[in-house]
Design a protein around this motif. Structure first.
Motif: not given
Length: 266
Positions: A65-73, A79-88
Protein backbone atom coordinates in the motif's frame (compact mmCIF):
# COMPACT_ATOMS: atom_id res chain seq x y z
CA UNK A 1 9.41 37.43 34.80
CA UNK A 2 8.45 34.28 36.66
CA UNK A 3 6.48 32.94 33.69
CA UNK A 4 9.49 33.48 31.43
CA UNK A 5 11.69 31.62 33.92
CA UNK A 6 9.19 28.76 34.12
CA UNK A 7 9.05 28.54 30.32
CA UNK A 8 12.83 28.48 30.16
CA UNK A 9 12.93 25.69 32.72
CA UNK A 10 10.35 23.65 30.78
CA UNK A 11 12.26 24.07 27.52
CA UNK A 12 15.50 23.02 29.17
CA UNK A 13 13.83 19.89 30.58
CA UNK A 14 12.41 19.05 27.16
CA UNK A 15 15.83 19.46 25.51
CA UNK A 16 17.56 17.43 28.23
CA UNK A 17 15.00 14.62 27.92
CA UNK A 18 15.27 14.63 24.13
CA UNK A 19 19.05 14.55 24.29
CA UNK A 20 18.92 11.68 26.77
CA UNK A 21 16.46 9.66 24.68
CA UNK A 22 18.53 10.20 21.54
CA UNK A 23 21.80 9.04 23.08
CA UNK A 24 23.35 6.30 21.05
CA UNK A 25 23.83 4.15 24.12
CA UNK A 26 20.16 4.34 25.08
CA UNK A 27 19.05 3.57 21.52
CA UNK A 28 21.32 0.53 21.47
CA UNK A 29 19.87 -0.68 24.79
CA UNK A 30 16.34 -0.29 23.40
CA UNK A 31 17.41 -2.39 20.42
CA UNK A 32 18.57 -5.10 22.81
CA UNK A 33 22.31 -4.49 22.33
CA UNK A 34 25.10 -4.00 24.84
CA UNK A 35 26.57 -0.47 24.35
CA UNK A 36 29.90 -1.68 25.74
CA UNK A 37 30.18 -4.58 23.34
CA UNK A 38 29.09 -3.47 19.87
CA UNK A 39 30.34 -5.20 16.76
CA UNK A 40 29.17 -5.04 13.17
CA UNK A 41 28.12 -8.68 13.34
CA UNK A 42 26.07 -8.12 16.50
CA UNK A 43 24.42 -5.01 15.03
CA UNK A 44 23.64 -6.76 11.73
CA UNK A 45 22.24 -9.83 13.48
CA UNK A 46 19.99 -7.69 15.69
CA UNK A 47 18.67 -5.66 12.74
CA UNK A 48 18.01 -8.88 10.84
CA UNK A 49 16.09 -10.24 13.83
CA UNK A 50 13.96 -7.09 13.97
CA UNK A 51 13.22 -7.29 10.24
CA UNK A 52 12.34 -10.98 10.37
CA UNK A 53 10.15 -10.45 13.42
CA UNK A 54 8.14 -7.84 11.53
CA UNK A 55 7.61 -9.88 8.39
CA UNK A 56 3.91 -10.46 8.82
CA UNK A 57 1.04 -10.58 6.37
CA UNK A 58 -0.30 -7.29 7.74
CA UNK A 59 3.03 -5.52 7.26
CA UNK A 60 3.41 -6.92 3.74
CA UNK A 61 0.02 -5.48 2.79
CA UNK A 62 1.06 -2.17 4.39
CA UNK A 63 4.31 -2.18 2.39
CA UNK A 64 2.50 -2.72 -0.92
CA UNK A 65 0.00 0.00 0.00
CA UNK A 66 2.83 2.40 0.81
CA UNK A 67 4.41 1.72 -2.60
CA UNK A 68 1.16 2.64 -4.38
CA UNK A 69 0.62 5.78 -2.28
CA UNK A 70 4.19 6.96 -2.86
CA UNK A 71 3.68 6.30 -6.59
CA UNK A 72 0.79 8.79 -6.60
CA UNK A 73 3.27 11.55 -5.73
CA UNK A 74 5.12 10.86 -8.99
CA UNK A 75 2.05 10.80 -11.25
CA UNK A 76 0.96 13.80 -13.34
CA UNK A 77 -2.33 12.47 -14.71
CA UNK A 78 -5.31 12.42 -12.38
CA UNK A 79 -7.00 9.20 -13.51
CA UNK A 80 -4.06 6.82 -12.89
CA UNK A 81 -3.33 8.77 -9.69
CA UNK A 82 -6.82 8.04 -8.36
CA UNK A 83 -6.57 4.37 -9.35
CA UNK A 84 -3.21 3.98 -7.59
CA UNK A 85 -4.59 5.79 -4.55
CA UNK A 86 -7.55 3.41 -4.37
CA UNK A 87 -5.28 0.36 -4.63
CA UNK A 88 -3.02 1.74 -1.90
CA UNK A 89 -6.00 2.46 0.37
CA UNK A 90 -7.32 -1.06 -0.18
CA UNK A 91 -4.00 -2.62 0.86
CA UNK A 92 -3.77 -0.38 3.93
CA UNK A 93 -7.35 -1.23 4.93
CA UNK A 94 -6.55 -4.97 4.70
CA UNK A 95 -3.37 -4.37 6.70
CA UNK A 96 -5.36 -2.58 9.40
CA UNK A 97 -7.86 -5.44 9.55
CA UNK A 98 -5.13 -8.08 9.82
CA UNK A 99 -3.25 -6.13 12.51
CA UNK A 100 -6.53 -5.42 14.35
CA UNK A 101 -5.95 -1.67 14.07
CA UNK A 102 -9.50 -0.31 13.90
CA UNK A 103 -8.39 3.30 13.27
CA UNK A 104 -6.22 2.34 10.28
CA UNK A 105 -8.90 0.04 8.85
CA UNK A 106 -11.69 2.64 9.08
CA UNK A 107 -9.54 5.51 7.77
CA UNK A 108 -8.51 3.79 4.54
CA UNK A 109 -11.87 2.07 4.15
CA UNK A 110 -13.58 5.50 4.14
CA UNK A 111 -11.03 6.86 1.66
CA UNK A 112 -11.97 4.19 -0.90
CA UNK A 113 -15.48 5.49 -1.79
CA UNK A 114 -14.20 9.09 -1.80
CA UNK A 115 -11.57 8.21 -4.41
CA UNK A 116 -14.08 6.07 -6.31
CA UNK A 117 -16.51 8.99 -6.64
CA UNK A 118 -13.75 11.34 -7.83
CA UNK A 119 -12.53 8.70 -10.29
CA UNK A 120 -16.03 8.33 -11.70
CA UNK A 121 -16.27 12.09 -12.18
CA UNK A 122 -12.91 12.18 -13.95
CA UNK A 123 -13.81 9.29 -16.26
CA UNK A 124 -17.08 10.98 -17.22
CA UNK A 125 -15.21 14.21 -17.91
CA UNK A 126 -12.66 12.41 -20.09
CA UNK A 127 -15.45 10.66 -22.01
CA UNK A 128 -17.25 13.95 -22.64
CA UNK A 129 -14.03 15.62 -23.76
CA UNK A 130 -13.29 12.78 -26.19
CA UNK A 131 -16.84 12.83 -27.58
CA UNK A 132 -16.58 16.58 -28.07
CA UNK A 133 -13.27 16.11 -29.89
CA UNK A 134 -14.87 13.65 -32.31
CA UNK A 135 -18.16 15.49 -32.70
CA UNK A 136 -19.34 18.91 -33.81
CA UNK A 137 -17.29 20.92 -31.29
CA UNK A 138 -20.39 21.55 -29.19
CA UNK A 139 -19.91 23.13 -25.78
CA UNK A 140 -22.84 21.23 -24.24
CA UNK A 141 -20.58 18.94 -22.23
CA UNK A 142 -18.90 21.92 -20.57
CA UNK A 143 -22.13 23.52 -19.30
CA UNK A 144 -22.28 21.59 -15.98
CA UNK A 145 -19.00 23.25 -15.02
CA UNK A 146 -20.20 26.78 -15.84
CA UNK A 147 -22.05 29.49 -13.88
CA UNK A 148 -25.07 31.44 -15.13
CA UNK A 149 -24.93 35.22 -15.48
CA UNK A 150 -27.39 37.76 -16.97
CA UNK A 151 -26.72 41.03 -18.78
CA UNK A 152 -28.93 43.92 -19.88
CA UNK A 153 -28.72 46.06 -22.99
CA UNK A 154 -25.70 48.37 -22.71
CA UNK A 155 -23.83 46.28 -20.14
CA UNK A 156 -20.16 45.74 -20.90
CA UNK A 157 -18.88 42.21 -20.39
CA UNK A 158 -15.23 43.24 -20.65
CA UNK A 159 -13.01 45.90 -22.20
CA UNK A 160 -9.95 45.47 -24.43
CA UNK A 161 -6.81 45.30 -22.29
CA UNK A 162 -8.64 44.29 -19.11
CA UNK A 163 -7.31 41.29 -17.13
CA UNK A 164 -8.96 38.13 -18.46
CA UNK A 165 -10.04 35.56 -15.89
CA UNK A 166 -13.02 33.74 -17.45
CA UNK A 167 -14.62 32.49 -20.64
CA UNK A 168 -18.23 33.05 -21.74
CA UNK A 169 -20.79 30.96 -23.62
CA UNK A 170 -23.82 32.88 -24.91
CA UNK A 171 -27.21 31.30 -24.17
CA UNK A 172 -29.72 34.04 -25.06
CA UNK A 173 -29.49 37.64 -26.27
CA UNK A 174 -26.88 39.26 -28.52
CA UNK A 175 -23.42 40.62 -27.81
CA UNK A 176 -21.27 42.95 -29.90
CA UNK A 177 -17.49 43.06 -30.36
CA UNK A 178 -16.86 46.80 -30.54
CA UNK A 179 -13.60 46.68 -32.49
CA UNK A 180 -14.85 44.46 -35.32
CA UNK A 181 -18.62 45.02 -35.24
CA UNK A 182 -19.20 41.25 -35.00
CA UNK A 183 -22.36 40.11 -33.20
CA UNK A 184 -22.44 36.97 -31.11
CA UNK A 185 -25.80 35.12 -31.16
CA UNK A 186 -26.70 32.32 -28.71
CA UNK A 187 -24.36 29.35 -28.69
CA UNK A 188 -21.12 31.26 -29.32
CA UNK A 189 -17.97 31.27 -27.23
CA UNK A 190 -16.42 34.53 -26.04
CA UNK A 191 -13.26 35.38 -24.11
CA UNK A 192 -11.34 32.22 -24.98
CA UNK A 193 -8.46 34.16 -26.56
CA UNK A 194 -7.64 35.75 -23.21
CA UNK A 195 -6.89 32.24 -21.97
CA UNK A 196 -3.90 32.05 -24.33
CA UNK A 197 -2.70 35.65 -24.58
CA UNK A 198 0.38 36.84 -22.65
CA UNK A 199 -0.56 38.07 -19.15
CA UNK A 200 -4.18 36.96 -19.85
CA UNK A 201 -5.42 40.25 -21.29
CA UNK A 202 -8.62 40.88 -23.26
CA UNK A 203 -8.12 41.33 -26.99
CA UNK A 204 -11.41 43.19 -27.62
CA UNK A 205 -14.35 44.93 -25.96
CA UNK A 206 -17.71 43.12 -25.80
CA UNK A 207 -21.05 44.76 -24.93
CA UNK A 208 -24.57 43.43 -24.56
CA UNK A 209 -26.88 44.79 -27.29
CA UNK A 210 -29.89 42.63 -26.41
CA UNK A 211 -30.80 41.40 -22.91
CA UNK A 212 -29.45 37.92 -22.52
CA UNK A 213 -27.90 35.17 -20.47
CA UNK A 214 -24.40 33.72 -20.59
CA UNK A 215 -22.57 30.87 -18.90
CA UNK A 216 -19.11 31.57 -17.49
CA UNK A 217 -16.17 29.44 -16.45
CA UNK A 218 -12.94 30.67 -14.91
CA UNK A 219 -9.56 29.98 -16.49
CA UNK A 220 -8.53 28.18 -13.29
CA UNK A 221 -11.41 25.72 -13.79
CA UNK A 222 -10.42 25.35 -17.44
CA UNK A 223 -6.88 24.42 -16.40
CA UNK A 224 -8.27 21.89 -13.94
CA UNK A 225 -10.38 20.30 -16.68
CA UNK A 226 -7.37 20.38 -19.00
CA UNK A 227 -5.19 18.38 -16.61
CA UNK A 228 -7.99 16.02 -15.56
CA UNK A 229 -9.11 15.19 -19.09
CA UNK A 230 -5.76 13.79 -20.14
CA UNK A 231 -4.74 16.99 -21.97
CA UNK A 232 -7.27 16.41 -24.78
CA UNK A 233 -9.29 19.41 -23.66
CA UNK A 234 -6.27 21.59 -24.48
CA UNK A 235 -6.48 20.42 -28.08
CA UNK A 236 -10.18 21.25 -28.08
CA UNK A 237 -9.51 24.83 -26.89
CA UNK A 238 -6.74 25.24 -29.47
CA UNK A 239 -9.16 24.29 -32.24
CA UNK A 240 -11.72 26.81 -30.99
CA UNK A 241 -9.19 29.63 -30.69
CA UNK A 242 -7.72 28.76 -34.09
CA UNK A 243 -11.18 29.02 -35.61
CA UNK A 244 -11.66 32.43 -33.98
CA UNK A 245 -8.29 33.68 -35.25
CA UNK A 246 -9.06 32.43 -38.76
CA UNK A 247 -12.44 34.17 -38.65
CA UNK A 248 -10.82 37.41 -37.49
CA UNK A 249 -8.20 37.13 -40.22
CA UNK A 250 -10.90 36.55 -42.86
CA UNK A 251 -12.80 39.63 -41.70
CA UNK A 252 -9.60 41.67 -41.76
CA UNK A 253 -8.88 40.55 -45.31
CA UNK A 254 -12.44 41.40 -46.36
CA UNK A 255 -12.14 44.87 -44.81
CA UNK A 256 -8.83 45.45 -46.57
CA UNK A 257 -10.34 44.34 -49.87
CA UNK A 258 -13.30 46.70 -49.44
CA UNK A 259 -10.98 49.55 -48.53
CA UNK A 260 -8.82 48.89 -51.58
CA UNK A 261 -11.91 48.80 -53.81
CA UNK A 262 -13.13 52.09 -52.37
CA UNK A 263 -9.78 53.76 -52.89
CA UNK A 264 -9.61 52.43 -56.46
CA UNK A 265 -13.02 53.90 -57.27
CA UNK A 266 -12.02 57.28 -55.88
Amino acid sequence: MRSIADLSTILNRILDTAADNLRIAKILVQMGLDPNNITYDALFDRLLEIVLANITLANLFALVGAVFLVATLLMQRMVPLRVANMVGCAFFAISGALSESVATFLLYLLLLPVNAVRLGQLLRLVKKARNAMQGDMSMEWLKPFMTERRYRHGDRLFRKGDPATEMFLTVTGKFLVKETGVEFPPGRLMGELGFLTPNNRRTATVECIEDGQVLTITYERLLEIYFQSNQQFGYYILILTSQRLLENNRRLQENISRLESTLAQE
